[in-house]
Motif scaffolding. Sequence first.
Motif, PDB file in Angstrom:
ATOM      1  N   TYR A 195      30.151 -11.324   6.449  1.00 40.27           N
ATOM      2  CA  TYR A 195      30.372 -10.144   5.789  1.00 40.27           C
ATOM      3  C   TYR A 195      32.100 -10.217   5.998  1.00 40.27           C
TER       4      TYR A 195
ATOM      5  N   LEU B  23      21.934  -6.141   2.169  1.00 37.32           N
ATOM      6  CA  LEU B  23      21.673  -7.172   1.513  1.00 37.32           C
ATOM      7  C   LEU B  23      21.970  -6.810   0.166  1.00 37.32           C
ATOM      8  N   ILE B  24      21.410  -6.379  -0.498  1.00 38.94           N
ATOM      9  CA  ILE B  24      21.841  -5.716  -2.102  1.00 38.94           C
ATOM     10  C   ILE B  24      22.876  -5.199  -2.625  1.00 38.94           C
ATOM     11  N   CYS B  25      24.057  -4.880  -1.973  1.00 41.06           N
ATOM     12  CA  CYS B  25      25.885  -4.952  -1.616  1.00 41.06           C
ATOM     13  C   CYS B  25      26.131  -6.241  -1.701  1.00 41.06           C
ATOM     14  N   SER B  26      25.652  -6.965  -1.034  1.00 47.72           N
ATOM     15  CA  SER B  26      26.217  -8.447  -0.220  1.00 47.72           C
ATOM     16  C   SER B  26      25.478  -9.546  -1.553  1.00 47.72           C
ATOM     17  N   LEU B  27      24.637  -9.034  -2.011  1.00 49.34           N
ATOM     18  CA  LEU B  27      23.900  -9.770  -4.042  1.00 49.34           C
ATOM     19  C   LEU B  27      24.756  -9.173  -4.553  1.00 49.34           C
ATOM     20  N   TYR B  28      25.378  -7.995  -4.651  1.00 51.00           N
ATOM     21  CA  TYR B  28      26.102  -8.151  -6.064  1.00 51.00           C
ATOM     22  C   TYR B  28      27.443  -8.319  -5.879  1.00 51.00           C
ATOM     23  N   GLU B  29      28.262  -8.494  -4.988  1.00 52.45           N
ATOM     24  CA  GLU B  29      29.160  -9.166  -4.705  1.00 52.45           C
ATOM     25  C   GLU B  29      29.639 -10.805  -4.953  1.00 52.45           C
ATOM     26  N   VAL B  30      28.333 -11.437  -4.451  1.00 51.18           N
ATOM     27  CA  VAL B  30      28.633 -12.299  -4.484  1.00 51.18           C
ATOM     28  C   VAL B  30      28.746 -12.965  -5.976  1.00 51.18           C
ATOM     29  N   ILE B  31      28.106 -12.216  -6.881  1.00 55.82           N
ATOM     30  CA  ILE B  31      27.469 -12.316  -8.550  1.00 55.82           C
ATOM     31  C   ILE B  31      29.126 -11.778  -9.226  1.00 55.82           C
TER      32      ILE B  31
END
Length: 127
Positions: free
Chosen positions: A20, A104-112
């Motif tokens: 992160y 991890l969900i926030c991380s996935l959204y940031e990757v999108i």
Amino acid sequence: MTLTTPALLFPAISLLLLAYTNRFLVLAQLIRELNGKNKAEMRELIVRQIANLKKRLMLIKLMQGFGVFSFILCTFSMFCIFLEFETGGKFLFGASLISLAVSLICSLYEVIISMIAINVELESLEL
């Protein structure tokens, strides 16, 4: 549940926080580069990127916050188990896992969102 169960998360959370931090540093560098571009020629691109960058910064803050909170809860869980307060330890460990999942969900959204930003950059190259 033994003391080693929550301890298993420590290396994973540490590596996650490092990843992160690297994402934050890359984003900070992108913002600096964007600030140095010729603003007259790139005005539309910059306007499109600013909202994206602000959203990504907010998500990285959430990712890091929930990751640190997960680490703290995991530590308290180990402490409760050490004091033989197993019910509290299990509760805190579960809360730690939930906090890690939110991170991890926030991380996935940031990757999108990051992929959307890359597509905006590619559009500017096509012009």
